[in-house]
Design an enzyme around this catalytic site. Sequence first.
Site, PDB file in Angstrom:
ATOM      1  N   ASP A   1      41.892  55.087  16.001  1.00  0.00           N
ATOM      2  CA  ASP A   1      42.444  54.138  15.025  1.00  0.00           C
ATOM      3  C   ASP A   1      42.311  52.698  15.514  1.00  0.00           C
ATOM      4  O   ASP A   1      41.858  51.811  14.778  1.00  0.00           O
ATOM      5  CB  ASP A   1      43.924  54.437  14.746  1.00  0.00           C
ATOM      6  CG  ASP A   1      44.122  55.710  13.954  1.00  0.00           C
ATOM      7  OD1 ASP A   1      43.140  56.435  13.750  1.00  0.00           O
ATOM      8  OD2 ASP A   1      45.269  55.981  13.539  1.00  0.00           O
TER       9      ASP A   1
ATOM     10  N   SER B   1      49.679  51.249  12.008  1.00  0.00           N
ATOM     11  CA  SER B   1      50.195  50.959  13.356  1.00  0.00           C
ATOM     12  C   SER B   1      49.078  50.433  14.252  1.00  0.00           C
ATOM     13  O   SER B   1      49.297  49.513  15.036  1.00  0.00           O
ATOM     14  CB  SER B   1      50.865  52.190  13.967  1.00  0.00           C
ATOM     15  OG  SER B   1      49.964  53.264  14.023  1.00  0.00           O
TER      16      SER B   1
HETATM   17  N1  LIG Z   1      53.144  46.304   9.311  1.00  0.00           N
HETATM   18  C1  LIG Z   1      53.978  46.920  10.150  1.00  0.00           C
HETATM   19  N2  LIG Z   1      55.143  46.336  10.482  1.00  0.00           N
HETATM   20  C2  LIG Z   1      55.977  46.950  11.331  1.00  0.00           C
HETATM   21  N3  LIG Z   1      55.779  48.150  11.885  1.00  0.00           N
HETATM   22  C3  LIG Z   1      54.651  48.785  11.583  1.00  0.00           C
HETATM   23  C4  LIG Z   1      53.694  48.215  10.705  1.00  0.00           C
HETATM   24  N4  LIG Z   1      52.678  49.092  10.577  1.00  0.00           N
HETATM   25  C5  LIG Z   1      52.982  50.152  11.348  1.00  0.00           C
HETATM   26  N5  LIG Z   1      54.165  49.972  11.957  1.00  0.00           N
HETATM   27  C6  LIG Z   1      54.784  50.922  12.899  1.00  0.00           C
HETATM   28  O1  LIG Z   1      53.990  52.103  12.911  1.00  0.00           O
HETATM   29  C7  LIG Z   1      54.730  53.234  12.402  1.00  0.00           C
HETATM   30  C8  LIG Z   1      53.839  54.045  11.482  1.00  0.00           C
HETATM   31  O2  LIG Z   1      52.824  54.515  12.261  1.00  0.00           O
HETATM   32  P1  LIG Z   1      52.137  55.904  11.974  1.00  0.00           P
HETATM   33  O3  LIG Z   1      51.119  56.043  13.016  1.00  0.00           O
HETATM   34  O4  LIG Z   1      53.145  56.986  11.825  1.00  0.00           O
HETATM   35  O5  LIG Z   1      51.463  55.682  10.601  1.00  0.00           O
HETATM   36  P2  LIG Z   1      50.137  54.969  10.231  1.00  0.00           P
HETATM   37  O6  LIG Z   1      49.658  54.081  11.324  1.00  0.00           O
HETATM   38  O7  LIG Z   1      50.384  54.337   8.921  1.00  0.00           O
HETATM   39  O8  LIG Z   1      49.206  56.229   9.999  1.00  0.00           O
HETATM   40  P3  LIG Z   1      47.998  56.867  10.799  1.00  0.00           P
HETATM   41  O9  LIG Z   1      48.281  56.670  12.255  1.00  0.00           O
HETATM   42  O10 LIG Z   1      47.962  58.308  10.442  1.00  0.00           O
HETATM   43  O11 LIG Z   1      46.805  56.141  10.321  1.00  0.00           O
HETATM   44  C9  LIG Z   1      55.884  52.618  11.665  1.00  0.00           C
HETATM   45  O12 LIG Z   1      56.974  53.485  11.623  1.00  0.00           O
HETATM   46  C10 LIG Z   1      56.152  51.372  12.487  1.00  0.00           C
HETATM   47  O13 LIG Z   1      56.858  51.679  13.664  1.00  0.00           O
HETATM   48  C1  LIG Z   2      45.936  62.381  13.722  1.00  0.00           C
HETATM   49  C2  LIG Z   2      45.026  61.452  14.476  1.00  0.00           C
HETATM   50  O1  LIG Z   2      43.864  62.191  14.865  1.00  0.00           O
HETATM   51  C3  LIG Z   2      44.488  60.323  13.581  1.00  0.00           C
HETATM   52  C4  LIG Z   2      45.555  59.437  13.004  1.00  0.00           C
HETATM   53  O2  LIG Z   2      44.963  58.415  12.243  1.00  0.00           O
HETATM   54  C5  LIG Z   2      45.732  60.932  15.691  1.00  0.00           C
HETATM   55  C6  LIG Z   2      44.810  60.220  16.664  1.00  0.00           C
HETATM   56  O3  LIG Z   2      43.623  60.462  16.669  1.00  0.00           O
HETATM   57  O4  LIG Z   2      45.356  59.437  17.468  1.00  0.00           O
END
Ligand SMILES: Nc1ncnc2c1ncn2[C@@H]1O[C@H](COP(=O)(O)OP(=O)(O)OP(=O)(O)O)[C@@H](O)[C@H]1O
Ligand SMILES: C[C@@](O)(CCO)CC(=O)[O-]
Length: 479
Positions: free
Chosen positions: A298, A237
């Site tokens: 992030d 995301s």
């Molecule tokens: N390539 C993409 N295309 C569309 N939506 C996306 C994409 N990447 C992330 N998203 C959006 O972000 C959400 C996932 O975000 P989430 O923060 O839960 O997971 P992450 O970014 O993979 O993990 P983390 O934040 O722990 O690193 C998806 O449900 C969607 O809404």
């Molecule tokens: C879980 C968390 O610490 C890391 C997610 O990649 C959330 C954040 O820092 O925003």
Amino acid sequence: MEGPMYVGTVTGINRSPATETAKAISARKRTSQHNRSRNDVSSSDDCIFFHSELKFLNPGVMAGLNLRHIKVSAPGKIILHGEHAVVYQKTAIALSLGLRTRLDLRETNDGRVTIFMERFFKEITWKTDDLTSLLETTKVDAETLETTLDQELLDRLQQLVGSSLIQDVGIGNGDGSDVQFRVEAAKLKDPSTQSIALVGFLYLLIKLCKLAGRSTVPSLSFAIQSEIAIGAGLGSSASLAVCLASAILAFLGVIVVDAKTCRDSVGKLVPQADQLALINHWAFLVDKIIHGNASGIDNSVSTYGGVIKFANGQMTRVQSRLKLDVVVVDTGVERNTKRMVEIVRRRKKLYPLIINPILDAIDGISNTSFTLLQHGNGSPTAEEYEALSELISINQHLLCVLGVSHPGLDAICATAARLGQAAKLTGAGGGGCAIVVLDPDIIKFERLRESMMTEFRQLEFKPHTADLGGPGVLFHPVS
Ligand SMILES: Nc1ncnc2c1ncn2[C@@H]1O[C@H](COP(=O)(O)OP(=O)(O)OP(=O)(O)O)[C@@H](O)[C@H]1O
Ligand SMILES: C[C@@](O)(CCO)CC(=O)[O-]
């Protein structure tokens, strides 16, 4: 016909609900023919996969119009230490990952804003007039650039996105009240988080148009592709948010990234420091929309790349020569960062005397690792690896106490530990990915490494060698 057109079909991803046990996941996975990557192009009984037929028609160019085209990419990340604790101003260490989100922005002349998110939806489109009427009633604080979210705009966008999704599949009454039903109909696993990415996108577009002094929203087409597993802790995301912020800021002329001023030492097109700060600022707001209470780590690592230390909203670049050999192992279990952050918040509120010292301990782990990273040079020595390994193991246990591990993650850590390797979850946990930091000795003994990878695969997890510390956001030449 006017402007570029993307043609694609409904998309989805094949991840399991976060509540499944490792055994259940294994059993289910064995019975389904799941041996395909997340980006695979096929369909199964419970998912719809991407069938991309991405045709790019650019009649604008054919007609001699000068329609602009911008290409950007930004990396995912791993968190070595400090996830969750960083939300409470503690220290965390993150490294960029060699997997990227790519965004292609084209100016069109069809009076629409269209987005094609390869992994989720077919194209979704809005009339620029509808977005312009939102722009007219929106304010932007150009002085502070806004640090809090504009709830009124968010509410209106939520409604707009809801009704676009309903129209898209043709189910529902069109007033936005039953988005959930509509998205379930398209077999998308988590409707709220899928649509929230669209809200984040439109929020950014409208705010940045306002910032750039535009009185109308331009006609644009966005296509997003990603190598990063979504909902897996690898910062998908944030990298999406960084790509969107970079491309829109560049399109609107708020930043100018050109070959003369922005080439780095190896010829890549990297925005300058003030431009990166602006990109990072707006990407953070989008990540806040998607994550809820985001710390900013992030989007920072995705914007700047490399290795960063992050605490209390402040980022320090880490100049580390220590060479970590890391395997990222994906449980295949989808989860949502916003919910995982909420689990920790609840525990902290209920049991502050227990949880606050855990967060302090994680802070200590991050800072001790920071010292190790700064002093190391080349592959870790036996003593360095022992320290790194212990810190990783302690942190994994602390994260279990916070309530953010998962049976799949526990199984990965146990397998790694049996082979003498250090492993912990990375990112928000609750599924998603674990990292295994390899003992340089295992690197010498290639067979041991291979047998570990084989064990992970037998458990139906997906191990990948990680390429860490690469560049942050990049602009790419367009032909
Ligand atoms: N390539 C993409 N295309 C569309 N939506 C996306 C994409 N990447 C992330 N998203 C959006 O972000 C959400 C996932 O975000 P989430 O923060 O839960 O997971 P992450 O970014 O993979 O993990 P983390 O934040 O722990 O690193 C998806 O449900 C969607 O809404
Ligand atoms: C879980 C968390 O610490 C890391 C997610 O990649 C959330 C954040 O820092 O925003």
